[in-house]
Write a protein that holds these residues in place. Structure first.
Motif, mmCIF file in Angstrom:
data_model
loop_
_atom_site.group_PDB
_atom_site.id
_atom_site.type_symbol
_atom_site.label_atom_id
_atom_site.label_comp_id
_atom_site.label_asym_id
_atom_site.label_seq_id
_atom_site.Cartn_x
_atom_site.Cartn_y
_atom_site.Cartn_z
ATOM 1 N N TYR A 81 -9.825 -67.740 -54.191
ATOM 2 C CA TYR A 81 -9.963 -67.125 -52.871
ATOM 3 C C TYR A 81 -8.648 -66.487 -52.421
ATOM 4 O O TYR A 81 -8.650 -65.427 -51.797
ATOM 5 C CB TYR A 81 -10.436 -68.146 -51.836
ATOM 6 C CG TYR A 81 -11.736 -68.817 -52.190
ATOM 7 C CD1 TYR A 81 -12.737 -68.141 -52.903
ATOM 8 C CD2 TYR A 81 -11.985 -70.135 -51.852
ATOM 9 C CE1 TYR A 81 -13.924 -68.759 -53.244
ATOM 10 C CE2 TYR A 81 -13.176 -70.757 -52.181
ATOM 11 C CZ TYR A 81 -14.133 -70.066 -52.879
ATOM 12 O OH TYR A 81 -15.313 -70.682 -53.215
ATOM 13 N N SER A 82 -7.545 -67.111 -52.771
ATOM 14 C CA SER A 82 -6.237 -66.550 -52.438
ATOM 15 C C SER A 82 -6.028 -65.218 -53.170
ATOM 16 O O SER A 82 -5.538 -64.247 -52.584
ATOM 17 C CB SER A 82 -5.143 -67.547 -52.809
ATOM 18 O OG SER A 82 -3.876 -67.005 -52.559
ATOM 19 N N ALA A 83 -6.413 -65.169 -54.431
ATOM 20 C CA ALA A 83 -6.309 -63.919 -55.201
ATOM 21 C C ALA A 83 -7.176 -62.834 -54.565
ATOM 22 O O ALA A 83 -6.773 -61.667 -54.492
ATOM 23 C CB ALA A 83 -6.725 -64.153 -56.655
ATOM 24 N N ALA A 84 -8.356 -63.223 -54.071
ATOM 25 C CA ALA A 84 -9.258 -62.254 -53.437
ATOM 26 C C ALA A 84 -8.687 -61.753 -52.112
ATOM 27 O O ALA A 84 -8.924 -60.601 -51.739
ATOM 28 C CB ALA A 84 -10.637 -62.871 -53.239
ATOM 29 N N ARG A 85 -7.943 -62.594 -51.408
ATOM 30 C CA ARG A 85 -7.297 -62.130 -50.180
ATOM 31 C C ARG A 85 -6.231 -61.084 -50.491
ATOM 32 O O ARG A 85 -6.041 -60.138 -49.743
ATOM 33 C CB ARG A 85 -6.665 -63.304 -49.421
ATOM 34 C CG ARG A 85 -7.648 -64.055 -48.572
ATOM 35 C CD ARG A 85 -6.959 -65.106 -47.705
ATOM 36 N NE ARG A 85 -7.848 -66.236 -47.553
ATOM 37 C CZ ARG A 85 -7.931 -67.277 -48.368
ATOM 38 N NH1 ARG A 85 -7.149 -67.389 -49.400
ATOM 39 N NH2 ARG A 85 -8.802 -68.234 -48.152
ATOM 40 N N LYS A 86 -5.526 -61.284 -51.598
ATOM 41 C CA LYS A 86 -4.464 -60.345 -51.989
ATOM 42 C C LYS A 86 -5.037 -59.052 -52.582
ATOM 43 O O LYS A 86 -4.430 -57.990 -52.470
ATOM 44 C CB LYS A 86 -3.541 -60.995 -53.018
ATOM 45 C CG LYS A 86 -2.724 -62.129 -52.474
ATOM 46 C CD LYS A 86 -1.917 -62.789 -53.577
ATOM 47 C CE LYS A 86 -1.307 -64.080 -53.071
ATOM 48 N NZ LYS A 86 -0.790 -64.895 -54.172
ATOM 49 N N LYS A 87 -6.180 -59.181 -53.236
ATOM 50 C CA LYS A 87 -6.838 -58.036 -53.868
ATOM 51 C C LYS A 87 -8.288 -58.004 -53.395
ATOM 52 O O LYS A 87 -9.187 -58.512 -54.062
ATOM 53 C CB LYS A 87 -6.782 -58.165 -55.389
ATOM 54 C CG LYS A 87 -5.379 -58.140 -55.936
ATOM 55 C CD LYS A 87 -5.372 -58.240 -57.438
ATOM 56 C CE LYS A 87 -3.958 -58.114 -57.954
ATOM 57 N NZ LYS A 87 -3.909 -58.128 -59.407
ATOM 58 N N PRO A 88 -8.560 -57.420 -52.225
ATOM 59 C CA PRO A 88 -9.889 -57.470 -51.619
ATOM 60 C C PRO A 88 -11.020 -56.934 -52.497
ATOM 61 O O PRO A 88 -12.171 -57.312 -52.301
ATOM 62 C CB PRO A 88 -9.750 -56.642 -50.347
ATOM 63 C CG PRO A 88 -8.293 -56.640 -50.052
ATOM 64 C CD PRO A 88 -7.596 -56.743 -51.370
#
Length: 110
Positions: A81-88
């Protein structure tokens, strides 16, 4: 219906007919790779098996990745989820809409 175990369980979808219709989460990409390699998308392979956790099925690129997920799936998913926040763009690519209800891109794509 798939029984939900208390923790992660290693399974093999090819040997368990009750799992045959259950899709792999994250559109079939390895959660450990997404979490540990800055959002990199590598498709899961059948060799290591899969993990059933909280009623969802996850696939992996290696047995080592499967083992890491088994040790702490919550931590791995937090990192996804953190990766998805950084790369929407990962929100849509990995079908994480439920975790990101404010994401509006899906509305424009359908």
């Amino acid at each position: 219906p798939v029984a939900v175990a208390a923790g992660p369980v290693r399974v093999n979808r090819n040997e368990q007919p009750e799992l045959a219709g259950l899709p792999l989460e994250l559109e079939g990409y390895c959660p450990v790779t997404v979490a540990r390699r800055d959002g990199m998308l590598l498709p899961a392979v059948p060799g290591p098996g899969q993990v059933l956790w909280e009623g969802r099925l996850y696939g992996f690129v290696s047995f080592t990745a499967l083992q890491e997920f088994m040790r702490d799936p919550k931590e791995i998913m937090k990192a996804v989820y953190s990766a998805a926040r950084k790369k929407p763009e990962l929100i849509n690519l990995l079908s994480l809409d439920a975790q990101f209800p404010g994401n509006v891109l899906r509305r424009y794509l359908t």
